[in-house]
Design a protein around this motif. Structure first.
Motif, mmCIF file in Angstrom:
data_model
loop_
_atom_site.group_PDB
_atom_site.id
_atom_site.type_symbol
_atom_site.label_atom_id
_atom_site.label_comp_id
_atom_site.label_asym_id
_atom_site.label_seq_id
_atom_site.Cartn_x
_atom_site.Cartn_y
_atom_site.Cartn_z
ATOM 1 N N TYR A 62 0.817 -1.220 0.000
ATOM 2 C CA TYR A 62 0.000 0.000 0.000
ATOM 3 C C TYR A 62 0.845 1.262 0.000
ATOM 4 O O TYR A 62 0.335 2.362 -0.254
ATOM 5 N N SER A 78 -2.122 3.729 -0.539
ATOM 6 C CA SER A 78 -2.921 3.746 -1.767
ATOM 7 C C SER A 78 -3.740 2.461 -1.826
ATOM 8 O O SER A 78 -3.220 1.382 -2.106
ATOM 9 N N PRO A 80 -7.170 1.907 -3.651
ATOM 10 C CA PRO A 80 -8.272 2.424 -4.472
ATOM 11 C C PRO A 80 -9.624 1.813 -4.155
ATOM 12 O O PRO A 80 -10.658 2.486 -4.296
ATOM 13 N N ALA A 81 -9.648 0.551 -3.723
ATOM 14 C CA ALA A 81 -10.929 -0.109 -3.433
ATOM 15 C C ALA A 81 -11.646 0.579 -2.278
ATOM 16 O O ALA A 81 -12.879 0.550 -2.200
ATOM 17 N N SER A 83 -10.637 3.977 -1.087
ATOM 18 C CA SER A 83 -10.724 5.424 -1.355
ATOM 19 C C SER A 83 -9.805 5.793 -2.506
ATOM 20 O O SER A 83 -8.717 5.219 -2.652
ATOM 21 N N SER A 84 -10.241 6.720 -3.294
ATOM 22 C CA SER A 84 -9.417 7.198 -4.409
ATOM 23 C C SER A 84 -8.318 8.127 -3.907
ATOM 24 O O SER A 84 -7.371 8.431 -4.632
ATOM 25 N N GLU A 85 -8.458 8.601 -2.666
ATOM 26 C CA GLU A 85 -7.467 9.483 -2.058
ATOM 27 C C GLU A 85 -6.554 8.673 -1.119
ATOM 28 O O GLU A 85 -6.936 7.608 -0.637
ATOM 29 N N THR A 119 -18.388 4.950 4.177
ATOM 30 C CA THR A 119 -17.638 4.848 2.927
ATOM 31 C C THR A 119 -16.436 3.915 3.085
ATOM 32 O O THR A 119 -15.654 4.055 4.020
ATOM 33 N N GLY A 120 -16.335 2.991 2.162
ATOM 34 C CA GLY A 120 -15.166 2.109 2.132
ATOM 35 C C GLY A 120 -15.208 0.935 3.086
ATOM 36 O O GLY A 120 -14.299 0.094 3.068
#
Length: 227
Positions: A62, A78, A80-81, A83-85, A119-120
């Motif tokens: 990550y 990182s 993406p699954a 959060s895009s941030e 979220t997430g």
């Protein structure tokens, strides 16, 4: 059934079992370095130290990882699954000889953690479950490979022992051949000795006769002087 077939069958069974792993992930809180965080918990049965190593390897995928006494941090993770941030990921691992409990907090920014229904959360839950399944699968593979290695060592040991026994049989045959030759030579030697004894008897008789003849000759010479 030969070893290869058994080994292949075992991995097929492991693959089936892998698809049925069901690990419970639940939301909770934990205090890490005096800071209270919300996150997800997961407990996995197995070699705790190995599970921790596997989790550390997962975290490294990550981003840049820092670790200290069972606490792991990936400041700009990182994933993406989830959060895009970038995510501020903090994780702790508590291990025993038979299990490991992982707590992971996903900070989406400004202390906004991934929580139940938020979220997430579903992605984070799936991530942990997938890790658990892979970890358990890897442990079973390791156990199977260990069993295979042991069987292979035992097989090699048995083969070497068989080769040693074969060499011993061959050596025994050579020794037997030598002994039989010695027995044959001994019999021939005995036969010759018996012949030599018979010859010696004749020689002794001849020598005795010669001795007596020479004695008579001496006496005859001495008798001439007296006359």
């Amino acid at each position: 059934m030969n070893t290869l077939v058994r080994f292949t069958l075992f991995f097929c069974l492991v693959a089936v079992a892998h698809s049925t792993y069901a690990q419970t992930v639940y939301a909770g809180e934990s205090t890490v370095d005096k800071a209270k965080m919300s996150g997800l918990y997961l407990t996995i049965q197995g070699d705790g130290k190995q599970i921790e190593k596997d989790w550390e390897a997962q975290l490294k995928t990550y981003g840049r990882l820092t670790a200290s006494r069972g606490t792991y941090r990936v400041p700009n993770a990182s994933i993406p699954a989830i959060s895009s941030e970038p995510i501020n990921l903090v994780s702790t691992v508590k291990t025993t000889r038979t299990s490991a409990t992982i707590f992971t907090a996903y900070d989406l920014g400004s202390g906004n953690y991934v929580t139940t229904g938020g979220t997430g959360y579903s992605a984070a839950e799936s991530l942990l479950k997938d890790f658990a399944g892979n970890s358990l699968f890897n442990q079973e593979v390791k156990t199977a490979e260990g069993g295979f290695d042991d069987a292979q060592k035992n097989h090699q040991k048995a083969v070497k022992n068989g080769e040693r026994l074969q060499r011993a049989i061959e050596q025994n045959a050579k020794e037997k051949e030598k002994l039989l030759k010695r027995i044959d030579d001994n019999a021939k030697e005995l036969e010759q000795l018996n012949k030599d004894i018979e010859t010696n008897k004749t020689e002794q008789e001849t020598a005795t006769t010669e001795l007596e003849n020479q004695k008579k000759n001496v006496e005859a010479v001495k008798a001439k002087k007296s006359n």
